[in-house]
Design a protein around this motif. Structure first.
Motif, PDB file in Angstrom:
ATOM      1  N   ALA A 321       0.826  -1.202   0.000  1.00  0.00           N
ATOM      2  CA  ALA A 321       0.000   0.000   0.000  1.00  0.00           C
ATOM      3  C   ALA A 321       0.867   1.261   0.000  1.00  0.00           C
ATOM      4  N   LYS A 322       1.966   1.201   0.739  1.00  0.00           N
ATOM      5  CA  LYS A 322       2.867   2.348   0.789  1.00  0.00           C
ATOM      6  C   LYS A 322       3.465   2.628  -0.585  1.00  0.00           C
ATOM      7  N   VAL A 323       3.862   1.557  -1.298  1.00  0.00           N
ATOM      8  CA  VAL A 323       4.428   1.730  -2.642  1.00  0.00           C
ATOM      9  C   VAL A 323       3.387   2.300  -3.595  1.00  0.00           C
ATOM     10  N   ILE A 324       2.142   1.773  -3.521  1.00  0.00           N
ATOM     11  CA  ILE A 324       1.088   2.223  -4.433  1.00  0.00           C
ATOM     12  C   ILE A 324       0.750   3.689  -4.174  1.00  0.00           C
ATOM     13  N   LYS A 325       0.704   4.078  -2.883  1.00  0.00           N
ATOM     14  CA  LYS A 325       0.435   5.485  -2.578  1.00  0.00           C
ATOM     15  C   LYS A 325       1.528   6.389  -3.151  1.00  0.00           C
ATOM     16  N   GLY A 326       2.750   5.895  -3.112  1.00  0.00           N
ATOM     17  CA  GLY A 326       3.836   6.676  -3.699  1.00  0.00           C
ATOM     18  C   GLY A 326       3.649   6.850  -5.200  1.00  0.00           C
ATOM     19  N   LYS A 327       3.202   5.745  -5.869  1.00  0.00           N
ATOM     20  CA  LYS A 327       2.968   5.835  -7.313  1.00  0.00           C
ATOM     21  C   LYS A 327       1.810   6.773  -7.630  1.00  0.00           C
ATOM     22  N   ILE A 328       0.753   6.711  -6.771  1.00  0.00           N
ATOM     23  CA  ILE A 328      -0.375   7.617  -6.982  1.00  0.00           C
ATOM     24  C   ILE A 328       0.084   9.069  -6.855  1.00  0.00           C
ATOM     25  N   GLY A 329       0.971   9.327  -5.883  1.00  0.00           N
ATOM     26  CA  GLY A 329       1.485  10.683  -5.718  1.00  0.00           C
ATOM     27  C   GLY A 329       2.256  11.146  -6.951  1.00  0.00           C
ATOM     28  N   ILE A 330       3.025  10.204  -7.546  1.00  0.00           N
ATOM     29  CA  ILE A 330       3.784  10.564  -8.749  1.00  0.00           C
ATOM     30  C   ILE A 330       2.850  10.910  -9.895  1.00  0.00           C
ATOM     31  N   VAL A 331       1.810  10.048 -10.101  1.00  0.00           N
ATOM     32  CA  VAL A 331       0.863  10.280 -11.208  1.00  0.00           C
ATOM     33  C   VAL A 331       0.098  11.582 -10.987  1.00  0.00           C
ATOM     34  N   GLU A 332      -0.308  11.861  -9.739  1.00  0.00           N
ATOM     35  CA  GLU A 332      -1.020  13.113  -9.472  1.00  0.00           C
ATOM     36  C   GLU A 332      -0.117  14.314  -9.725  1.00  0.00           C
TER      37      GLU A 332
END
Length: 423
Positions: A321-332
């Motif tokens: 979940a931590k990795v995915i949140k990081g990816k979401i932050g990058i895409v945003e």
């Protein structure tokens, strides 16, 4: 329990020594239609046959005497009550009246309960098998049987309602969330429509479609991980020191479709089999049985093993979940480079999709708990039905005769010995 027995009226036969309650054994029947004055409860209403198939009812209330005459099998009405007086055999009623004094009383349920509960006993039979015995001692075998049966049925209903209350609370919480998310979903749809109308943005999908798909994909993954974490918390909460086999068995459907389905389903199935074996042993052996002790150790070991597995899986999911949140932050962050109108549109669309998914999930959970609640059946069973016992517990006829014969012999010999030594 007493309310379900329809004991609004009690019938009595008063002799010279004893007063007997004629429960289902009286020569007359009272049908209570109405009671205008509750102070008449527990006040004796005396019955006297007067000839020509007529009876006289008399009673004293607030230091004033009242009486009324009426024929049998008719409705009798006074300013205090209205009853139906039924008689099957007039001669039997007349004979009972000549032998004893007959009367009846209107019952107050609280007073009646306090009088009857003193003779009710609830005794544990086998703590391991969770069996109890209901016993009632009284002067009327039918009353004893009916009280035991009514108490048992009432307890079954109470136990079922108490267990259903848990599912009802969950359904109530889900309904509150549905009402809340329904309003948020409507607001998000209205916001998106208003934004499209004001910004004239009719077809934004062609721009930045890949970024939108990436965000949706990561949000779906994050949502699945949060759902799996919730399932793991449920599993952890059910793993008590003395787990309930039914609760453990219900965990198996929760594992379907999860990433840890294969690793946990096998362990939970094994634990369920051990609990089932324990229930089978408890019907034949006690807690001191060596096989049962060994089985308890295996159960505790299996529970610890499952808990360790749950902790490992939770750490793995939290890391994902931590990795995915990081990816979401990058895409945003990349979204900030897009035109402001399209970015706002996608934000509103994502919020609407998220609300729709949450609303759908809550609806599915509500249906699942509703079906589970509708199909609930109580685990309580009656092993031995209460039966009529016409052999009195006391007095014991043989013991009384033997005792008095013995006392007679002892008294006789004592008298003879006294006469002898004083001759």
């Amino acid at each position: 329990a007493i309310a379900k027995m329809n004991m609004n009226v009690s019938l009595f036969s008063k002799g010279k020594i004893l007063t007997e309650e004629k429960y289902h054994q009286s020569s007359f029947t009272i049908l209570p239609y109405s009671l205008s004055d509750s102070s008449l409860c527990d006040v004796p209403i005396w019955i006297e046959t007067t000839g020509n198939h007529q009876v006289k009812l008399s009673y004293t209330l607030n230091e004033q005497n009242y009486s009324v005459k009426s024929g049998v099998n008719k409705s009798i009405k006074t300013k205090h009550f209205e009853i139906g007086f039924k008689v099957e055999n007039w001669n039997v009623l007349k004979q009972d009246d000549e032998s004893n004094e007959l009367y009846f009383t209107f019952n107050n349920q609280k007073t009646l309960a306090s009088r009857l509960i003193a003779n009710l006993q609830v005794n544990p039979v086998d703590a391991n098998a969770k069996t109890i015995e209901l016993r009632y001692n009284g002067n009327n075998p039918e009353l004893c049987r009916d009280i035991v049966q009514s108490v048992a049925r009432t307890f079954f209903n109470y136990d079922e309602e108490a267990k259903r209350k848990s599912a009802d609370n969950i359904l109530g919480f889900i309904q509150i969330q549905l009402d809340s998310i329904s309003g948020e979903l409507k607001d998000s749809k209205d916001s998106l429509t208003d934004f499209q109308r004001k910004s004239h943005l009719n077809d934004p999908e062609n721009e930045g479609g890949n970024l939108t798909q990436d965000i949706d994909k990561y949000q779906d993954l994050l949502f699945e991980l949060e759902n799996e974490l919730a399932t793991l918390k449920t599993v952890n909460s059910k793993l008590r020191s003395e787990p309930n086999r039914l609760d453990i068995y219900r965990l198996i459907p929760e594992m379907l479709g999860k990433s840890f389905e294969l690793s946990l389903t096998k362990q939970i199935t094994d634990l369920n089999l051990l609990l089932e074996r324990k229930e089978e042993l408890l019907t034949n052996v006690t807690e001191n049985n060596s096989e049962l002790k060994n089985l308890n150790l295996r159960i505790q070991s299996k529970i610890q093993s499952i808990r360790r597995s749950v902790e490992v899986i939770q750490e793995r999911i939290l890391e994902q979940a931590k990795v995915i949140k990081g990816k979401i932050g990058i895409v945003e962050g990349e979204y900030l480079k897009m035109p402001q109108k399209k970015m706002e549109y996608n934000r509103l669309k994502s919020l609407q999709d998220l609300n729709e998914k949450y609303y759908t999930l809550l609806t599915e959970k509500k249906i699942m708990y509703s079906i589970s609640n509708a199909g609930y059946t109580s685990n309580n069973r009656v092993l031995n039905e209460a039966s009529l016992n016409f052999t009195p517990v006391s007095p014991n006829r043989k013991l009384v005769y033997a005792g008095f014969i013995f006392i007679g012999f002892v008294s006789g010999f004592a008298f003879l010995f006294f006469k002898y030594v004083t001759f």
